[in-house]
Write an enzyme that holds these catalytic residues in place. Structure first.
Site, PDB file in Angstrom:
ATOM      1  N   ASP A  37       0.771  -1.283   0.148  1.00 27.01           N
ATOM      2  CA  ASP A  37       0.242  -0.044  -0.079  1.00 27.01           C
ATOM      3  C   ASP A  37       0.803   1.410  -0.095  1.00 27.01           C
ATOM      4  OD1 ASP A  37      -3.284   0.262   0.920  1.00 27.01           O
ATOM      5  OD2 ASP A  37      -1.976   2.038   1.090  1.00 27.01           O
ATOM      6  N   TYR A 174     -11.351   8.790 -13.997  1.00 27.07           N
ATOM      7  CA  TYR A 174     -11.805   7.561 -12.939  1.00 27.07           C
ATOM      8  C   TYR A 174     -12.472   6.699 -13.988  1.00 27.07           C
ATOM      9  CZ  TYR A 174     -13.506   4.494  -9.144  1.00 27.07           C
ATOM     10  OH  TYR A 174     -13.601   3.597  -8.357  1.00 27.07           O
TER      11      TYR A 174
HETATM   12  N1  LIG Z   1     -15.658   2.356  -2.500  1.00 32.08           N
HETATM   13  C1  LIG Z   1     -16.351   2.360  -3.798  1.00 32.08           C
HETATM   14  O1  LIG Z   1     -17.612   2.550  -3.581  1.00 32.08           O
HETATM   15  C2  LIG Z   1     -15.740   1.677  -4.936  1.00 32.08           C
HETATM   16  C3  LIG Z   1     -16.612   1.157  -5.933  1.00 32.08           C
HETATM   17  C4  LIG Z   1     -16.122   0.621  -7.231  1.00 32.08           C
HETATM   18  C5  LIG Z   1     -14.791   0.431  -7.363  1.00 32.08           C
HETATM   19  N2  LIG Z   1     -14.027   0.911  -6.248  1.00 32.08           N
HETATM   20  C6  LIG Z   1     -12.510   0.481  -6.330  1.00 32.08           C
HETATM   21  O2  LIG Z   1     -12.183  -0.318  -5.289  1.00 32.08           O
HETATM   22  C7  LIG Z   1     -10.672  -0.269  -4.908  1.00 32.08           C
HETATM   23  C8  LIG Z   1     -10.482  -0.238  -3.681  1.00 32.08           C
HETATM   24  O3  LIG Z   1     -11.073   0.793  -3.021  1.00 32.08           O
HETATM   25  P1  LIG Z   1     -11.561   1.163  -1.493  1.00 32.08           P
HETATM   26  O4  LIG Z   1     -13.090   1.298  -1.658  1.00 32.08           O
HETATM   27  O5  LIG Z   1     -11.239  -0.353  -0.596  1.00 32.08           O
HETATM   28  O6  LIG Z   1     -11.086   2.451  -1.375  1.00 32.08           O
HETATM   29  P2  LIG Z   1      -9.732   2.817   0.061  1.00 32.08           P
HETATM   30  O7  LIG Z   1      -9.550   4.340  -0.485  1.00 32.08           O
HETATM   31  O8  LIG Z   1     -10.331   2.450   1.400  1.00 32.08           O
HETATM   32  O9  LIG Z   1      -8.751   1.889  -0.223  1.00 32.08           O
HETATM   33  C9  LIG Z   1      -7.894   2.236  -1.424  1.00 32.08           C
HETATM   34  C10 LIG Z   1      -6.467   1.717  -0.904  1.00 32.08           C
HETATM   35  O10 LIG Z   1      -5.470   1.761  -2.074  1.00 32.08           O
HETATM   36  C11 LIG Z   1      -4.290   2.456  -1.645  1.00 32.08           C
HETATM   37  N3  LIG Z   1      -3.584   3.265  -2.809  1.00 32.08           N
HETATM   38  C12 LIG Z   1      -4.093   4.309  -3.345  1.00 32.08           C
HETATM   39  N4  LIG Z   1      -3.122   4.637  -4.264  1.00 32.08           N
HETATM   40  C13 LIG Z   1      -2.230   3.679  -4.026  1.00 32.08           C
HETATM   41  C14 LIG Z   1      -1.098   3.759  -4.729  1.00 32.08           C
HETATM   42  N5  LIG Z   1      -0.556   4.611  -5.680  1.00 32.08           N
HETATM   43  N6  LIG Z   1      -0.050   2.647  -4.449  1.00 32.08           N
HETATM   44  C15 LIG Z   1      -0.467   1.786  -3.627  1.00 32.08           C
HETATM   45  N7  LIG Z   1      -1.563   1.714  -3.023  1.00 32.08           N
HETATM   46  C16 LIG Z   1      -2.571   2.699  -3.177  1.00 32.08           C
HETATM   47  C17 LIG Z   1      -4.679   3.546  -0.426  1.00 32.08           C
HETATM   48  O11 LIG Z   1      -3.651   4.046   0.483  1.00 32.08           O
HETATM   49  C18 LIG Z   1      -5.878   2.615   0.139  1.00 32.08           C
HETATM   50  O12 LIG Z   1      -5.573   1.825   1.028  1.00 32.08           O
HETATM   51  C19 LIG Z   1     -10.274   0.967  -5.862  1.00 32.08           C
HETATM   52  O13 LIG Z   1      -9.707   0.402  -6.921  1.00 32.08           O
HETATM   53  C20 LIG Z   1     -11.738   1.799  -6.062  1.00 32.08           C
HETATM   54  O14 LIG Z   1     -11.264   2.178  -7.090  1.00 32.08           O
HETATM   55  C21 LIG Z   1     -14.371   1.299  -5.063  1.00 32.08           C
END
Ligand SMILES: NC(=O)c1ccc[n+]([C@@H]2O[C@H](COP(=O)([O-])OP(=O)(O)OC[C@H]3O[C@@H](n4cnc5c(N)ncnc54)[C@H](O)[C@@H]3O)[C@@H](O)[C@H]2O)c1
Length: 274
Positions: A37, A174
């Site tokens: 991360d 995005y």
């Molecule tokens: N939460 C939603 O509603 C949702 C919906 C559809 C898709 N997503 C996708 O799900 C995935 C997980 O997101 P989440 O909801 O758990 O959000 P979150 O923000 O809780 O977790 C994302 C994690 O990715 C890490 N991260 C970000 N940039 C990084 C980098 N450059 N290198 C390494 N780590 C990095 C962050 O530090 C964080 O721990 C993402 O790809 C997001 O786009 C989320």
């Protein structure tokens, strides 16, 4: 005997949210985890990102499940750093079977959302980062010669243009990046099928994680009630839980899905049927 006993999974964005949930769910089924991360803030992201303490908490929770984890801070934009993380994990845990390209950002909040930096950053992390994650893991999967399962986290925004926001470069980037992930999934699934390495993508609807459960996202929704009201599920659920995505990924990584490859799997409470 778990559904993943003896397997090792490389997971990006493992410090919190869905990445942590995937680590815990796979660990419960017997997998060992190699996790990375960023654990620091990016200027274009208008909500607090994960911290080293979050990563330490993931390690603790995995170990409480009697599973092993090798966790390091690394940026998915840095292919060299990902390669080092995979090599360190394999040196300690012995092999690699599963890759979850989950790390992502949503730079659609605040003034910075209208800038080119927001667009560039989201493409770099959410699309190029996925490419880097696969490339870092592939040499080990190919050297083992025993197949594998790669799951890329896209979004309903990777299947639909419905969440567009005029003037919001972060949001448009995005959507573009998440569609790009589908292209990567299809190309790698095609390329790697002869080696029995399966590649699929998951497409969550709104998930209860800090990415959308934060002050900035609430303000964005209030500012754009019509556009953001398009983020509704057909089923009577406001937000999915991270474990709902983890359970779909667990199935894709298990032998139960041994001939499933090249597919986009929505876990979206019916968002895509509206
Ligand atoms: N939460 C939603 O509603 C949702 C919906 C559809 C898709 N997503 C996708 O799900 C995935 C997980 O997101 P989440 O909801 O758990 O959000 P979150 O923000 O809780 O977790 C994302 C994690 O990715 C890490 N991260 C970000 N940039 C990084 C980098 N450059 N290198 C390494 N780590 C990095 C962050 O530090 C964080 O721990 C993402 O790809 C997001 O786009 C989320």
């Amino acid at each position: 005997m778990g559904r993943l006993t003896g397997k090792v999974a490389f997971i990006t964005g493992v410090a919190r949210g869905q990445g942590r949930s995937h680590a815990l769910r796979l660990a419960e089924e017997g997998a060992a985890i190699v996790g990375v991360d960023l654990c620091s803030q990016m200027d274009s992201v208008g909500y607090p990102m994960a911290t080293p303490d979050d990563l330490a908490e993931t390690v603790k929770l995995v170990e409480e499940r009697d599973a092993r984890i090798v966790a390091t801070q690394a940026d998915v934009r840095d292919l060299g750093a990902l390669r080092t993380a995979v090599e360190a994990g394999v040196a300690e845990l012995g092999r690699l079977d599963i890759v979850l390209a989950n790390a992502g950002i949503f730079p659609g909040i605040g003034e910075v959302a209208s800038t080119g930096a927001a667009f560039d950053d989201v493409v770099d992390v959410n699309m190029t980062g996925v490419y880097n994650t696969i490339e870092a893991a592939l040499p080990q999967l190919l050297a083992q010669g025993e197949g594998g399962s790669i799951v890329l986290t896209s979004s309903v925004a990777g299947l639909s243009g419905r969440l567009n926001l005029a003037g919001n470069a972060g949001m448009m980037g995005y959507i573009a990046a998440k569609h790009g992930v589908v292209g990567l999934m299809r190309a790698y699934a095609n390329m790697l099928a002869p080696q029995s390495i399966r590649v699929n993508s998951v497409h969550p609807g709104a998930v209860n994680t800090p990415m959308i459960v934060n002050e900035g996202f609430g303000a964005l929704a209030a500012e754009h009630p019509v556009e953001l009201s398009r983020l509704v599920h057909a089923m009577p659920v406001e937000m999915l839980e991270a474990v709902d995505i983890s359970n779909a990924i667990l199935w894709l990584c298990s032998d139960e899905a041994r001939y499933v490859t090249g597919v986009t799997v929505p876990v979206d409470g019916g968002f895509m049927i509206l």
